[in-house]
Design an enzyme around this catalytic site. Structure first.
Site, PDB file in Angstrom:
ATOM      1  N   GLU A   1      10.304  14.876  15.937  1.00  0.00           N
ATOM      2  CA  GLU A   1      10.687  14.826  14.658  1.00  0.00           C
ATOM      3  C   GLU A   1       9.864  16.159  13.995  1.00  0.00           C
ATOM      4  OE1 GLU A   1       9.466  11.202  12.605  1.00  0.00           O
ATOM      5  OE2 GLU A   1      11.301  11.398  11.497  1.00  0.00           O
TER       6      GLU A   1
ATOM      7  N   GLU B   1       4.503   6.714  15.960  1.00  0.00           N
ATOM      8  CA  GLU B   1       3.219   6.542  16.355  1.00  0.00           C
ATOM      9  C   GLU B   1       2.272   5.284  15.608  1.00  0.00           C
ATOM     10  OE1 GLU B   1       0.590   9.692  15.644  1.00  0.00           O
ATOM     11  OE2 GLU B   1      -1.214   8.859  16.390  1.00  0.00           O
TER      12      GLU B   1
ATOM     13  N   LYS C   1       0.889  -1.099   0.313  1.00  0.00           N
ATOM     14  CA  LYS C   1      -0.079   0.062   0.027  1.00  0.00           C
ATOM     15  C   LYS C   1       0.723   1.201   0.004  1.00  0.00           C
ATOM     16  CE  LYS C   1      -1.553   2.475   3.132  1.00  0.00           C
ATOM     17  NZ  LYS C   1      -1.641   4.069   2.413  1.00  0.00           N
TER      18      LYS C   1
ATOM     19  N   GLY D   1       7.326   4.437   8.415  1.00  0.00           N
ATOM     20  CA  GLY D   1       6.480   5.673   8.605  1.00  0.00           C
ATOM     21  C   GLY D   1       6.636   6.143  10.042  1.00  0.00           C
TER      22      GLY D   1
ATOM     23  N   GLU E   1      10.446   0.436  10.301  1.00  0.00           N
ATOM     24  CA  GLU E   1      11.576   1.508   9.943  1.00  0.00           C
ATOM     25  C   GLU E   1      10.674   2.906  10.333  1.00  0.00           C
ATOM     26  OE1 GLU E   1      13.199   4.389   8.924  1.00  0.00           O
ATOM     27  OE2 GLU E   1      13.260   3.871   6.893  1.00  0.00           O
TER      28      GLU E   1
ATOM     29  N   CYS F   1      13.604  10.356   6.759  1.00  0.00           N
ATOM     30  CA  CYS F   1      13.562   9.766   8.275  1.00  0.00           C
ATOM     31  C   CYS F   1      14.794   9.927   8.895  1.00  0.00           C
ATOM     32  CB  CYS F   1      12.945   8.322   8.305  1.00  0.00           C
ATOM     33  SG  CYS F   1      13.932   7.464   7.380  1.00  0.00           S
TER      34      CYS F   1
HETATM   35  P1  NAI Z   1       2.054   7.589   8.680  1.00  0.00           P
HETATM   36  O1  NAI Z   1       3.132   6.850   9.517  1.00  0.00           O
HETATM   37  O2  NAI Z   1       0.720   8.096   9.020  1.00  0.00           O
HETATM   38  O3  NAI Z   1       1.975   7.380   7.324  1.00  0.00           O
HETATM   39  C1  NAI Z   1       2.928   6.494   6.576  1.00  0.00           C
HETATM   40  C2  NAI Z   1       2.080   5.315   5.927  1.00  0.00           C
HETATM   41  O4  NAI Z   1       1.162   4.437   6.917  1.00  0.00           O
HETATM   42  C3  NAI Z   1       1.081   5.802   5.016  1.00  0.00           C
HETATM   43  O5  NAI Z   1       1.021   5.041   3.908  1.00  0.00           O
HETATM   44  C4  NAI Z   1      -0.381   5.675   5.561  1.00  0.00           C
HETATM   45  O6  NAI Z   1      -1.492   5.505   4.713  1.00  0.00           O
HETATM   46  C5  NAI Z   1      -0.264   4.346   6.349  1.00  0.00           C
HETATM   47  N1  NAI Z   1      -0.950   4.344   7.692  1.00  0.00           N
HETATM   48  C6  NAI Z   1      -1.322   5.454   8.385  1.00  0.00           C
HETATM   49  N2  NAI Z   1      -2.027   4.882   9.506  1.00  0.00           N
HETATM   50  C7  NAI Z   1      -1.814   3.593   9.489  1.00  0.00           C
HETATM   51  C8  NAI Z   1      -2.495   2.494  10.105  1.00  0.00           C
HETATM   52  N3  NAI Z   1      -3.112   2.684  11.338  1.00  0.00           N
HETATM   53  N4  NAI Z   1      -2.133   1.194   9.908  1.00  0.00           N
HETATM   54  C9  NAI Z   1      -1.120   0.978   8.859  1.00  0.00           C
HETATM   55  N5  NAI Z   1      -0.875   1.955   7.977  1.00  0.00           N
HETATM   56  C10 NAI Z   1      -1.153   3.166   8.187  1.00  0.00           C
HETATM   57  O7  NAI Z   1       2.701   8.998   8.510  1.00  0.00           O
HETATM   58  P2  NAI Z   1       2.251  10.609   8.168  1.00  0.00           P
HETATM   59  O8  NAI Z   1       0.844  10.977   8.919  1.00  0.00           O
HETATM   60  O9  NAI Z   1       1.753  10.573   6.784  1.00  0.00           O
HETATM   61  O10 NAI Z   1       3.024  11.574   8.412  1.00  0.00           O
HETATM   62  C11 NAI Z   1       3.121  11.927  10.162  1.00  0.00           C
HETATM   63  C12 NAI Z   1       4.618  12.063  10.632  1.00  0.00           C
HETATM   64  O11 NAI Z   1       5.237  10.796  10.532  1.00  0.00           O
HETATM   65  C13 NAI Z   1       5.520  12.946   9.730  1.00  0.00           C
HETATM   66  O12 NAI Z   1       5.601  14.409  10.101  1.00  0.00           O
HETATM   67  C14 NAI Z   1       7.041  12.247   9.997  1.00  0.00           C
HETATM   68  O13 NAI Z   1       7.379  12.991  11.432  1.00  0.00           O
HETATM   69  C15 NAI Z   1       6.582  11.092  10.350  1.00  0.00           C
HETATM   70  N6  NAI Z   1       6.962  10.201   9.016  1.00  0.00           N
HETATM   71  C16 NAI Z   1       8.198   9.375   9.080  1.00  0.00           C
HETATM   72  C17 NAI Z   1       8.309   8.541   7.876  1.00  0.00           C
HETATM   73  C18 NAI Z   1       9.674   7.794   7.873  1.00  0.00           C
HETATM   74  O14 NAI Z   1      10.209   7.530   7.101  1.00  0.00           O
HETATM   75  N7  NAI Z   1      10.233   7.326   9.129  1.00  0.00           N
HETATM   76  C19 NAI Z   1       7.744   8.759   6.794  1.00  0.00           C
HETATM   77  C20 NAI Z   1       6.227   9.464   6.716  1.00  0.00           C
HETATM   78  C21 NAI Z   1       6.152  10.158   8.041  1.00  0.00           C
END
Ligand code: NAI
Length: 779
Positions: free
Chosen positions: A391, A244, A190, A241, A263, A297
């Site tokens: 972050e 949280e 996804k 992602g 990761e 990240c």
């Molecule tokens: P997120 O962690 O919500 O999204 C990442 C992915 O997870 C997306 O594909 C999203 O649709 C999916 N997702 C969201 N909730 C989920 C759930 N309950 N179960 C399974 N998949 C789920 O990140 P978001 O809201 O886009 O960004 C928020 C913050 O997260 C950013 O400001 C940043 O600090 C951090 N982040 C870190 C990343 C990294 O590479 N470590 C990448 C993206 C965001």
């Protein structure tokens, strides 16, 4: 701009990349996308818009995946999996190789589409993301080719559910899909809701490569679709992602006997020593924090600069920031593009606006209208400031100063994360002295943000677990080919008669190198196979666990002891165990009633020699990366490991769990066999005479089900293993979500501790973390 004007101003004008082919590809697909399941695009369902963040224009409509869509995709992947695995490594390698070639052939289309959809500069998509994607498929074609010879006894998990973020949409897809396919898994991936287009183009490429139907499935949608995929009938989940969401996924997968790698976020330190080449370090920072607008990240988002050079360094940095160019992501001469979405832009702005500490410098560059955020530097922050700890995931660098290298290490590690770190000094001794002291999965020496498929990437602490890239990345997609027997509960013997021993032997706990009475003051009667009383075993409680963890934390010197030393101590234990063979064999015979006591002691002695032998032979290796340097994949101890030891074969089981952990430099809190706890008292005699420093091995006795959650939720425990005959995987894995500690639970299977599974090489992998250290070499 005329040539004359260019010479007068020395400014370079815009050099836009054409978007025509990418936009035409979207139109060719009908501008509305369904999921890619079982080798075909379905009809679009309920859709949402995906936009170009630089202009706000709608690029296409994407389908919001439902649970039913996810289930269909998982079924397709399940049906395709045996055939894919049966192709064998070389058979799968041909497809991975074809995917690599096709990515290269369509490199421009991928790069432009990625830039349009995510707002990242075309220069980065073209020169970094897409070449790394191709490299990833080539490298994993190689791992698939060598699979049968290099990975005996390992098998794919089956169907992998993979969820990726929006910051490197295509690259994260490659990091997930390439190793999964190489290992023989099939996948349902996804993409992030803001950036699905390159995943859909990749699906098209899979068709062109003739990949068998169902091997790769792409289901689009938001977090709810991601959550449905995590809940679906998959065998392994891989997620990149936010921390949280990672924590929620840890809880949702707990106790299901499935694989998980996470990761997550970071707040990576960028450490500049006073003897660094300051101009190079400033340039490195441009890559570290303004690459992809800081939406990375492992961004070097926390600048730590040595006091003596701080002022001049900050001056040069501000001057450099003021020259950065923000603008149209498709302009080849810009440094920073758009922020991925207005939601993310507002998140960044809210965090910065809420800060009232230190001094904020906003780059003096032109900021276009729309979803852009200027490069920002906040200096003079205290280590506890929110901006120092949280972050930001945007082009915002925070900074503080340090005086001594020791202070730099303390500041660097003052975070819940542990993803990456950059070290800058012209004295390589300084860098190589500091690198091992950092809590980070990746360390760059005089560099930043270098990646390669051959070099593992991933974090420690709350940055998640598991590695992507390198052989260790492939390991995360494998499980043992032959699982043991189903878990069978081993119960203690009952007895009525209290027949006192000639000399009363009161068993105690063993904490910090000393025998200790249990905090609660309770003990339970232990009977032998004939129902006669053998002794009293203390019942450890929460407080005893805490004391044991504290003792283990305190014994940190063990990690720094030489591997040779650790081997000597383990061999010495073997000697001392062998010297007490007959007495121990008789005790075991009484304890377990199996009559295997002598064989068990012999096997335990052998096992100690086995892991002692490994102590100095699993240090890591150098990885060939395509830069003028090398990546060292160093095996570091995980830290404090809490383990529930096997119930049957109490001595051999205990030794089999303890020895590899301490051989690799970990400290342990071991909860010994629940039905046969008196074995702890016997092992203590051996430990006390073997030069083992206090606190390296702590032995507790008591109920596994009560102690497991205490270990799993303890914030100072880095990993929990369970080989108990009670199935405690749900409690352990959900408890581990607290600080995202590593877990290794026996997924409802028992091991034959006498056989090869008792000395499984997987112990070495679980007892260590790979720290990838990038060093200049031959430059
Ligand atoms: P997120 O962690 O919500 O999204 C990442 C992915 O997870 C997306 O594909 C999203 O649709 C999916 N997702 C969201 N909730 C989920 C759930 N309950 N179960 C399974 N998949 C789920 O990140 P978001 O809201 O886009 O960004 C928020 C913050 O997260 C950013 O400001 C940043 O600090 C951090 N982040 C870190 C990343 C990294 O590479 N470590 C990448 C993206 C965001």
């Amino acid at each position: 701009m005329t040539v004359r004007e260019i010479f007068e101003t020395m400014e370079y004008g815009s050099a836009p990349e054409a978007a025509g082919d990418a936009l035409a590809w979207i139109v060719d697909q009908g501008s509305r996308f369904g999921h890619f399941i079982d080798g075909a695009f379905g009809a679009p369902g309920d859709t949402f818009e995906t936009r170009n963040p630089a202009t706000g224009e709608v690029l296409a409509e994407i389908t919001q995946g439902s649970s039913a869509d996810v289930d269909r995709a998982v079924k397709a992947a399940r049906a395709a999996q045996p055939g894919w695995q049966d192709l064998g490594g070389p058979g799968r390698a041909r497809f991975l190789y074809a995917l690599a070639r096709l990515v290269q052939k369509h490199a421009r289309l991928f790069a432009v589409l990625e830039s349009l959809d995510s707002g990242k500069p075309i220069r980065e998509a073209r020169d970094i993301d897409v070449p790394l994607v191709a490299r990833h498929f080539y490298y994993h074609a190689g791992l698939a080719q060598l699979f049968e010879t290099e990975r005996p006894g390992r098998a794919p998990w089956g169907v992998c559910g993979q969820v990726v973020p929006w910051n490197f949409p295509l690259l994260m897809l490659a990091w997930k899909i390439a190793p999964a396919l190489a290992a023989g898994n099939t996948v349902v991936l996804k993409p992030a809701e803001w950036t699905s287009l390159t995943a859909l183009l990749f699906a098209d490429i899979c068709r062109q490569a003739g990949l068998p139907d169902g091997v790769v499935n792409i289901v689009t949608g938001d977090g709810a679709t991601g959550a449905a995929l995590v809940e679906a009938d998959v065998d392994k989940v891989a997620f990149t992602g936010s921390t949280e969401v990672g924590r929620r996924i840890r809880e949702a997968t707990a106790g299901r006997g499935i694989g998980l790698t996470l990761e997550l976020g970071g707040k990576s330190p960028y450490i500049v020593f006073e003897d660094a080449d300051l101009d190079s370090a400033v340039e490195g920072l441009v890559d570290a924090i303004w690459f992809n607008g800081g939406q990375v990240c492992c961004a070097g988002s926390r600048l730590l600069v040595q006091e003596g050079v701080a002022e001049t360094f900050h001056d040069r940095l501000r001057a450099r920031m003021d020259k950065l160019r923000l603008g149209d992501p498709l302009d080849k001469s810009i440094d920073m593009g758009a922020i991925v979405d207005p939601v993310q832009r507002d998140r960044i702005a809210a965090l910065v606006d809420a800060n009232d500490e230190g001094e904020t410098h906003v780059a003096a560059c032109d900021v276009p209208e729309g979803c852009f955020y200027p490069p920002t530097l906040v200096t003079g922050l205290g280590p506890a400031a929110r901006l120092m700890q949280e972050e930001i995931f945007g082009p915002v660098l925070v900074s503080t100063t340090f005086r001594t290298p020791a202070e730099a290490v303390a500041l660097a590690n003052d975070t819940r994360y542990g993803l990456a770190a950059s070290l800058w000094s012209e004295n390589v001794n300084t860098c190589l002295d500091i690198a091992p002291k950092l809590a980070a999965g990746v360390v760059w020496v005089n560099g930043a943000n270098m990646f390669d498929a051959a070099a593992g990437f991933g974090g420690v602490r709350e940055s998640g677990f598991g590695r992507e890239g390198g052989p260790e990345g492939l390991s995360a997609y494998l499980r043992p080919a032959h699982a043991g027997a189903p878990l069978a509960r081993v119960a203690p013997f009952d007895g009525e008669t209290a027949e006192p021993e000639a000399v009363d032997r009161t068993a105690k706990l063993y904490i910090g190198g000393k025998q200790a009475r249990p905090d609660g003051g309770y003990a339970r009667a232990v009977h032998d196979a004939g129902g006669r009383l053998m002794g009293q075993a203390p019942i450890a409680n929460r407080k005893d666990v805490r004391n044991a963890v504290e003792a283990a934390r305190g014994a940190s010197g063990w990690a720094g002891a030489s591997a040779h030393n650790r081997a000597q101590v383990i061999y010495y234990m073997a000697e001392n165990l062998a010297a007490r063979r007959d007495e121990l064999a008789a005790r075991l015979d009484r304890m377990t009633g199996t009559g295997d006591g002598a064989a068990e002691v012999d096997a335990a002695v052998d096992r100690l020699f086995h892991w002692g032998a490994w102590a100095d032979k699993f240090a890591g290796e150098a990885r060939a990366v395509p830069i003028r340097g090398m990546a060292l994949a160093l095996r570091e101890p995980v830290g404090v490991i809490g383990a529930l030891c096997p119930d049957a074969t109490p001595l051999l089981g205990l030794v089999s769990v303890m020895a590899p952990a301490i051989a690799m430099g970990n400290r342990t809190v071991l909860v010994v066999s629940e039905p046969f706890p008196l074995v702890a008292a016997d092992l203590v005699q051996v430990l006390e005479t073997s030069d083992l420093p206090g606190g390296v091995v702590n032995l507790l006795t008591g109920a596994h089900a009560e102690l497991a959650p205490v270990l799993a939720t303890h914030l100072d425990v880095d990993a929990v293993w369970s080989f108990s005959s009670s199935d405690l995987s749900a409690e352990i894995e959900s408890g581990a979500a607290s600080n995202l500690k590593r877990t290794w639970v026996n997924d409802r299977r028992d091991r034959d501790w006498h056989g090869a599974a008792g000395a499984d090489p997987a112990f070495l992998e679980h007892a260590t973390e790979v720290k990838t250290v990038w060093i200049p070499y031959g430059a």
